[in-house]
Design a protein around this motif. Structure first.
Motif, PDB file in Angstrom:
ATOM      1  N   ASP A 174       0.845  -1.193   0.000  1.00 16.49           N
ATOM      2  CA  ASP A 174       0.000   0.000   0.000  1.00 16.49           C
ATOM      3  C   ASP A 174       0.882   1.246   0.000  1.00 16.49           C
ATOM      4  O   ASP A 174       1.904   1.290   0.693  1.00 16.49           O
ATOM      5  N   THR A 175       0.455   2.260  -0.755  1.00 14.49           N
ATOM      6  CA  THR A 175       1.251   3.470  -0.929  1.00 14.49           C
ATOM      7  C   THR A 175       0.364   4.710  -0.960  1.00 14.49           C
ATOM      8  O   THR A 175      -0.853   4.612  -1.028  1.00 14.49           O
ATOM      9  N   THR A 176       1.024   5.860  -0.960  1.00 11.40           N
ATOM     10  CA  THR A 176       0.338   7.115  -1.261  1.00 11.40           C
ATOM     11  C   THR A 176       0.767   7.644  -2.629  1.00 11.40           C
ATOM     12  O   THR A 176       0.123   8.522  -3.173  1.00 11.40           O
ATOM     13  N   ASP A 177       1.857   7.115  -3.185  1.00 13.63           N
ATOM     14  CA  ASP A 177       2.336   7.500  -4.522  1.00 13.63           C
ATOM     15  C   ASP A 177       3.005   6.285  -5.162  1.00 13.63           C
ATOM     16  O   ASP A 177       4.213   6.106  -5.084  1.00 13.63           O
ATOM     17  N   ALA A 178       2.191   5.441  -5.777  1.00 10.53           N
ATOM     18  CA  ALA A 178       2.660   4.162  -6.327  1.00 10.53           C
ATOM     19  C   ALA A 178       3.797   4.332  -7.326  1.00 10.53           C
ATOM     20  O   ALA A 178       4.768   3.576  -7.289  1.00 10.53           O
ATOM     21  N   GLN A 179       3.695   5.308  -8.202  1.00 15.85           N
ATOM     22  CA  GLN A 179       4.719   5.472  -9.239  1.00 15.85           C
ATOM     23  C   GLN A 179       6.081   5.798  -8.627  1.00 15.85           C
ATOM     24  O   GLN A 179       7.107   5.220  -9.000  1.00 15.85           O
ATOM     25  N   VAL A 198      -5.982   6.826 -15.789  1.00 17.39           N
ATOM     26  CA  VAL A 198      -4.639   6.831 -16.366  1.00 17.39           C
ATOM     27  C   VAL A 198      -3.907   8.104 -15.966  1.00 17.39           C
ATOM     28  O   VAL A 198      -4.497   9.166 -15.807  1.00 17.39           O
ATOM     29  N   THR A 199      -2.612   7.981 -15.797  1.00  8.51           N
ATOM     30  CA  THR A 199      -1.741   9.118 -15.538  1.00  8.51           C
ATOM     31  C   THR A 199      -0.535   8.997 -16.458  1.00  8.51           C
ATOM     32  O   THR A 199      -0.407   8.017 -17.190  1.00  8.51           O
ATOM     33  N   GLU A 200       0.335   9.977 -16.423  1.00  8.42           N
ATOM     34  CA  GLU A 200       1.589   9.886 -17.165  1.00  8.42           C
ATOM     35  C   GLU A 200       2.733   9.947 -16.169  1.00  8.42           C
ATOM     36  O   GLU A 200       2.718  10.750 -15.239  1.00  8.42           O
ATOM     37  N   HIS A 201       3.707   9.070 -16.365  1.00  4.70           N
ATOM     38  CA  HIS A 201       4.868   9.021 -15.481  1.00  4.70           C
ATOM     39  C   HIS A 201       6.085   8.676 -16.318  1.00  4.70           C
ATOM     40  O   HIS A 201       6.057   7.709 -17.085  1.00  4.70           O
ATOM     41  N   ASP A 202       7.124   9.460 -16.203  1.00  2.00           N
ATOM     42  CA  ASP A 202       8.360   9.254 -16.971  1.00  2.00           C
ATOM     43  C   ASP A 202       8.098   9.134 -18.461  1.00  2.00           C
ATOM     44  O   ASP A 202       8.684   8.283 -19.148  1.00  2.00           O
ATOM     45  N   GLY A 203       7.181   9.957 -18.963  1.00  2.00           N
ATOM     46  CA  GLY A 203       6.934  10.014 -20.400  1.00  2.00           C
ATOM     47  C   GLY A 203       6.077   8.908 -20.970  1.00  2.00           C
ATOM     48  O   GLY A 203       5.986   8.759 -22.194  1.00  2.00           O
ATOM     49  N   ARG A 204       5.452   8.104 -20.121  1.00  2.00           N
ATOM     50  CA  ARG A 204       4.574   7.059 -20.653  1.00  2.00           C
ATOM     51  C   ARG A 204       3.322   6.953 -19.791  1.00  2.00           C
ATOM     52  O   ARG A 204       3.305   7.351 -18.637  1.00  2.00           O
ATOM     53  N   ARG A 205       2.272   6.412 -20.404  1.00  2.00           N
ATOM     54  CA  ARG A 205       1.016   6.262 -19.685  1.00  2.00           C
ATOM     55  C   ARG A 205       1.119   5.123 -18.682  1.00  2.00           C
ATOM     56  O   ARG A 205       1.760   4.107 -18.946  1.00  2.00           O
ATOM     57  N   ALA A 206       0.465   5.329 -17.548  1.00  2.23           N
ATOM     58  CA  ALA A 206       0.474   4.341 -16.466  1.00  2.23           C
ATOM     59  C   ALA A 206      -0.894   4.338 -15.804  1.00  2.23           C
ATOM     60  O   ALA A 206      -1.635   5.323 -15.884  1.00  2.23           O
ATOM     61  N   PHE A 207      -1.213   3.231 -15.154  1.00  2.00           N
ATOM     62  CA  PHE A 207      -2.450   3.172 -14.387  1.00  2.00           C
ATOM     63  C   PHE A 207      -2.327   4.101 -13.183  1.00  2.00           C
ATOM     64  O   PHE A 207      -1.331   4.065 -12.463  1.00  2.00           O
ATOM     65  N   ARG A 208      -3.329   4.934 -12.990  1.00  5.03           N
ATOM     66  CA  ARG A 208      -3.337   5.854 -11.845  1.00  5.03           C
ATOM     67  C   ARG A 208      -3.412   5.039 -10.554  1.00  5.03           C
ATOM     68  O   ARG A 208      -4.276   4.181 -10.396  1.00  5.03           O
ATOM     69  N   GLY A 209      -2.475   5.283  -9.643  1.00  6.29           N
ATOM     70  CA  GLY A 209      -2.507   4.633  -8.348  1.00  6.29           C
ATOM     71  C   GLY A 209      -1.972   3.216  -8.315  1.00  6.29           C
ATOM     72  O   GLY A 209      -2.048   2.558  -7.284  1.00  6.29           O
ATOM     73  N   LEU A 210      -1.422   2.736  -9.415  1.00  2.00           N
ATOM     74  CA  LEU A 210      -0.862   1.381  -9.476  1.00  2.00           C
ATOM     75  C   LEU A 210       0.454   1.403 -10.240  1.00  2.00           C
ATOM     76  O   LEU A 210       0.569   2.073 -11.267  1.00  2.00           O
ATOM     77  N   GLY A 247       7.101 -13.478 -12.602  1.00  2.00           N
ATOM     78  CA  GLY A 247       8.044 -13.999 -11.621  1.00  2.00           C
ATOM     79  C   GLY A 247       8.080 -13.107 -10.401  1.00  2.00           C
ATOM     80  O   GLY A 247       7.045 -12.639  -9.920  1.00  2.00           O
ATOM     81  N   ARG A 248       9.291 -12.811  -9.940  1.00  2.00           N
ATOM     82  CA  ARG A 248       9.466 -11.968  -8.747  1.00  2.00           C
ATOM     83  C   ARG A 248       8.967 -10.561  -9.058  1.00  2.00           C
ATOM     84  O   ARG A 248       9.457  -9.906  -9.970  1.00  2.00           O
ATOM     85  N   ARG A 249       7.992 -10.112  -8.249  1.00  2.00           N
ATOM     86  CA  ARG A 249       7.285  -8.882  -8.600  1.00  2.00           C
ATOM     87  C   ARG A 249       6.759  -8.199  -7.349  1.00  2.00           C
ATOM     88  O   ARG A 249       6.286  -8.849  -6.423  1.00  2.00           O
ATOM     89  N   LEU A 250       6.822  -6.870  -7.338  1.00  2.00           N
ATOM     90  CA  LEU A 250       6.213  -6.051  -6.289  1.00  2.00           C
ATOM     91  C   LEU A 250       5.178  -5.156  -6.956  1.00  2.00           C
ATOM     92  O   LEU A 250       5.476  -4.505  -7.959  1.00  2.00           O
ATOM     93  N   LEU A 251       3.981  -5.107  -6.403  1.00  2.00           N
ATOM     94  CA  LEU A 251       2.919  -4.246  -6.914  1.00  2.00           C
ATOM     95  C   LEU A 251       2.623  -3.186  -5.864  1.00  2.00           C
ATOM     96  O   LEU A 251       2.426  -3.507  -4.687  1.00  2.00           O
ATOM     97  N   PHE A 252       2.602  -1.933  -6.290  1.00  2.00           N
ATOM     98  CA  PHE A 252       2.326  -0.810  -5.398  1.00  2.00           C
ATOM     99  C   PHE A 252       0.952  -0.261  -5.741  1.00  2.00           C
ATOM    100  O   PHE A 252       0.653  -0.011  -6.907  1.00  2.00           O
ATOM    101  N   GLN A 253       0.117  -0.092  -4.715  1.00  2.00           N
ATOM    102  CA  GLN A 253      -1.240   0.409  -4.938  1.00  2.00           C
ATOM    103  C   GLN A 253      -1.535   1.532  -3.959  1.00  2.00           C
ATOM    104  O   GLN A 253      -1.288   1.404  -2.767  1.00  2.00           O
ATOM    105  N   ASP A 254      -2.041   2.633  -4.489  1.00  2.00           N
ATOM    106  CA  ASP A 254      -2.410   3.757  -3.639  1.00  2.00           C
ATOM    107  C   ASP A 254      -3.654   3.425  -2.824  1.00  2.00           C
ATOM    108  O   ASP A 254      -4.597   2.811  -3.329  1.00  2.00           O
ATOM    109  N   VAL A 255      -3.616   3.817  -1.567  1.00  2.00           N
ATOM    110  CA  VAL A 255      -4.755   3.662  -0.660  1.00  2.00           C
ATOM    111  C   VAL A 255      -5.008   5.012   0.006  1.00  2.00           C
ATOM    112  O   VAL A 255      -4.108   5.840   0.109  1.00  2.00           O
ATOM    113  N   PRO A 256      -6.233   5.259   0.462  1.00  2.00           N
ATOM    114  CA  PRO A 256      -6.544   6.574   1.028  1.00  2.00           C
ATOM    115  C   PRO A 256      -5.961   6.814   2.421  1.00  2.00           C
ATOM    116  O   PRO A 256      -5.701   7.945   2.795  1.00  2.00           O
TER     117      PRO A 256
END
Length: 152
Positions: free
Chosen positions: A12-17, A52-64, A83-92
């Motif tokens: 869980d994050t406040t700024d996933a990107q 959708v948002t933009e991050h580092d010049g490319r489109r990304a899922f907002r909050g993920l 495989g080995r993976r970390l997923l960051f998701q914004d929470v309130p």
């Protein structure tokens, strides 16, 4: 015998990107590029532009955002690792207590101090040093959002 299960660690994050960028640099992982999938979902009307948002010049899922090990398989179209993976998701809600689960990062032999210093340049903070003699010696650190992790 049962086949091993696939899994990912979700944080869980406040700024996933931004947190994905930190952990990709910290671990030598790659931030997943899901821009092709997003473009298809937008063009088919299956995803609203607000998701959708933009991050580092490319489109990304907002909050993920996700990071994956660079040597593990991934789907070239979706960018999603298998495989080995970390997923960051914004929470309130903000983080309020110590993590119940944390990442241990292992340095090369005699490389702990250099790794700790490198992680600090990326935005990590030293919390405390733990020295239990022969049982182990490590640093407890905080990532940029205050999540605890250890460097041994």
């Amino acid at each position: 015998m049962t086949a091993p299960l696939h899994w990912k660690l979700v944080i869980d994050t406040t700024d996933a990107q931004t947190l994905a960028d930190f952990w990709a640099a910290a671990l030598g992982y790659e931030v997943e590029d899901q821009s092709r999938l997003i473009a298809q979902l937008l063009s088919s009307g299956d995803l609203p532009e607000a998701a959708v948002t933009e991050h580092d010049g490319r489109r990304a899922f907002r909050g993920l955002a996700a990071v994956r090990h660079p040597e593990d398989p991934y789907d070239a179209f979706t960018g999603i690792g298998a495989g080995r993976r970390l997923l960051f998701q914004d929470v309130p809600e903000p983080k309020t207590v110590k993590n119940r689960l944390h990442i241990d990062v292992h340095a090369e032999p005699d490389g702990r101090d250099d790794l700790v210093a490198r992680l600090e340049t990326l935005g990590a903070t030293r919390l405390r040093e733990v020295n239990q003699g022969p049982a182990g010696h490590w640093w407890v650190m905080l990532d940029p959002e205050g999540n605890e992790f250890c460097v041994a």
